[in-house]
Write a protein that holds these residues in place. Structure first.
Motif, PDB file in Angstrom:
ATOM      1  N   THR A   1      42.555  42.953  41.557  1.00  0.00           N
ATOM      2  CA  THR A   1      42.176  44.103  40.093  1.00  0.00           C
ATOM      3  C   THR A   1      42.025  43.870  39.114  1.00  0.00           C
ATOM      4  O   THR A   1      41.967  44.142  37.690  1.00  0.00           O
ATOM      5  CB  THR A   1      43.322  45.228  40.096  1.00  0.00           C
ATOM      6  OG1 THR A   1      44.429  45.013  40.325  1.00  0.00           O
ATOM      7  CG2 THR A   1      43.293  46.504  41.021  1.00  0.00           C
TER       8      THR A   1
ATOM      9  N   THR B   1      38.248  47.028  41.469  1.00  0.00           N
ATOM     10  CA  THR B   1      38.700  46.213  42.331  1.00  0.00           C
ATOM     11  C   THR B   1      37.766  45.436  43.111  1.00  0.00           C
ATOM     12  O   THR B   1      36.246  45.317  43.514  1.00  0.00           O
ATOM     13  CB  THR B   1      39.258  47.221  43.176  1.00  0.00           C
ATOM     14  OG1 THR B   1      40.083  47.787  42.134  1.00  0.00           O
ATOM     15  CG2 THR B   1      39.960  46.528  44.350  1.00  0.00           C
TER      16      THR B   1
ATOM     17  N   ASN C   1      43.248  41.243  47.849  1.00  0.00           N
ATOM     18  CA  ASN C   1      43.267  42.281  46.646  1.00  0.00           C
ATOM     19  C   ASN C   1      43.062  41.953  45.049  1.00  0.00           C
ATOM     20  O   ASN C   1      44.175  41.630  45.403  1.00  0.00           O
ATOM     21  CB  ASN C   1      42.614  43.452  47.483  1.00  0.00           C
ATOM     22  CG  ASN C   1      42.562  44.546  47.979  1.00  0.00           C
ATOM     23  OD1 ASN C   1      41.702  43.622  48.728  1.00  0.00           O
ATOM     24  ND2 ASN C   1      43.755  45.546  49.214  1.00  0.00           N
TER      25      ASN C   1
END
Ligand code: AMP
Ligand code: GLY
Length: 424
Positions: free
Chosen positions: A124, A181, A122
């Motif tokens: 950001t 995200t 993931n």
């Protein structure tokens, strides 16, 4: 009892058709509904995100049971809002709807609890995503974290494409805040299967499998859409696959949500890919699939209200979910140009041909009444023409026959829905 359905698509029409069969239901309401749902339910012009107005309506009409069809209100906490007013409602609370609303959450959940899914990271920060891509293997998959109408997934063949993808999702924010995200995940190959289930917080009951056709054009070409057609059951969803998924995916997901303090009540839709290494989760949805519901629900033998109420009451263990030993195929009739640009407002002809036919269904996805009370097209996906048959071949032939009964200007459909069954 009085039942209230929230949503306006083919899925909600299919839910309404099942609810209308329940001897327990005296009156159906739907907000906002559409011209097809209006033949079964009293449609009220309140938007699915207008929680205060929906609650006021439910109280005024003394609604006994509300069913949330769509993802946006679920992610926005509509179930919590109804419950806070003492209203009985079917669907996950906001803290459980996150299973669909955040792909980063669902990926982390699967990793933590050992549920098979594609390897991923993931991000950001776009700079970190770009650095990661420099050493990645291609093709690779980029996913906006949040809800993006099924369009926030980019399959990138090369580093250049992936760099553009990061820009599209995280910097240009093509999918809005959904792209704050981003998940970058391993590209998998295999057949896709959709498995819907009812969940009461702790118990899960699996519905018959289905397969969607997401691309706009024949041969799985063209852009991703909300779904151009479905069939059920999937011949690729074998007993062995089912056994594996029950052991490693379905109950483990329900248990994981309990352990996270987010018990899930409602429908979990497992988007699965049958890879060489076994079934893996592509995505979770927190609601019925559309158009999966249009082929699964007509085959369900149970009273849908009994099942949904058992979910809300935590008594799903008392329900024996049963499906007809038949098959169903749904062909979506869309407006030419969907999913990009299309016109609306064209009269739909031939709808009466479905009247009184038991194994044919014309679910409305995007229809409305014009000023003259005539039913006209009102969306990219207009109708979901569904037929049941003794097997998939018969259901497919009947669905395509019925797809010719109706007509409207700029009608467009795929001609190969269910073609994969020929290889089964
Ligand atoms: P999703 O919304 O996550 O289901 O993704 C939409 C579609 O993109 C899926 O139905 C797949 O066809 C494709 N897709 C998503 N993730 C992957 C993956 N890891 N590998 C290959 N195809 C994928
Ligand atoms: N048919 C795919 C979905 O409902 O998300």
């Amino acid at each position: 009892m009085k039942v209230f359905i929230i949503g306006s698509g083919g899925r909600e029409h299919a839910i309404a058709a099942s609810a209308a069969k329940s001897p327990r239901v005296d009156k159906l309401y739907c907000a906002p509904g559409n011209a097809g749902i209006a033949s079964l339910a009293e449609c009220v012009p309140i938007g699915a995100m207008e929680f205060d107005r929906l609650i006021a309506f439910a109280k005024e009409k003394e609604i006994d049971f509300t069913i949330i069809g769509m993802d946006d209100p679920l992610a926005g906490g509509i179930v919590d809002a109804f419950e806070a007013e003492g209203l009985k409602v079917f669907g996950p609370r906001k803290n459980a709807a996150i299973l669909e609303a955040s792909k980063a959450f669902s990926k982390d959940l699967m990793k933590k609890y050992g549920i098979p899914t594609a390897a991923y990271e993931n991000f950001t920060d776009p700079a970190e995503a770009l650095a990661y891509l420099e050493t990645a293997k291609f093709p690779i998959v980029l996913k906006a974290d949040g809800l993006a109408l099924g369009k926030g997934v980019l399959i990138c063949q090369t580093l250049e494409e992936a760099k553009d993808g990061v820009k599209t999702i995280m910097e240009d924010k093509k999918f809005g805040a959904a792209g704050n995200t981003m998940v970058i995940e391993e590209f998998m190959t295999g057949r896709e299967v959709s498995v819907l289930s009812f969940v009461d917080g702790k118990t899960i009951r699996i519905m018959s499998s289905a397969q969607d056709h997401k691309r706009a054009k024949d041969g799985d070409q063209g852009l991703n859409t909300g779904g151009m057609g479905t069939f059920s059951p999937s011949p690729f969803y074998t007993e062995k696959v089912d056994e594996f998924c029950r052991k490693y995916i379905y109950q483990p997901t329900v248990d994981a949500m309990v352990k996270e303090g987010r018990p899930f009540t409602g429908v979990i839709f497992f988007g699965l890919m049958l890879t060489e290494d076994g079934p893996k989760v592509l995505e979770y949805n927190a609601r019925f699939g559309d158009p999966e519901a249009q082929v699964v629900l007509p085959r369900m033998k149970n009273d849908i209200i009994d099942v949904m109420e058992a979910c809300v009451d935590g008594k799903l263990d008392t329900i024996d979910l049963q499906f007809e030993d038949n098959a169903a195929v749904c062909v979506v009739l869309a407006s030419e140009g969907y999913p990009v640009a299309y016109e609306k407002g064209f009269p739909i002809r031939g709808l009466e041909k479905f009247d009184g036919k038991e194994d044919y269904f014309c679910f409305h996805a995007g229809s409305a009444f014009n000023g003259d009370g005539q039913i006209v097209t009102n969306g990219g996906r207009v109708l979901g023409v569904t037929a049941t048959g003794k097997d998939l071949k018969e259901a497919r032939a009947k669905a395509y026959e019925a797809a010719e009964w109706v007509d409207f200007d700029h009608k467009y459909m795929r001609h190969d829905i269910g073609k994969a069954i020929d290889e089964a």
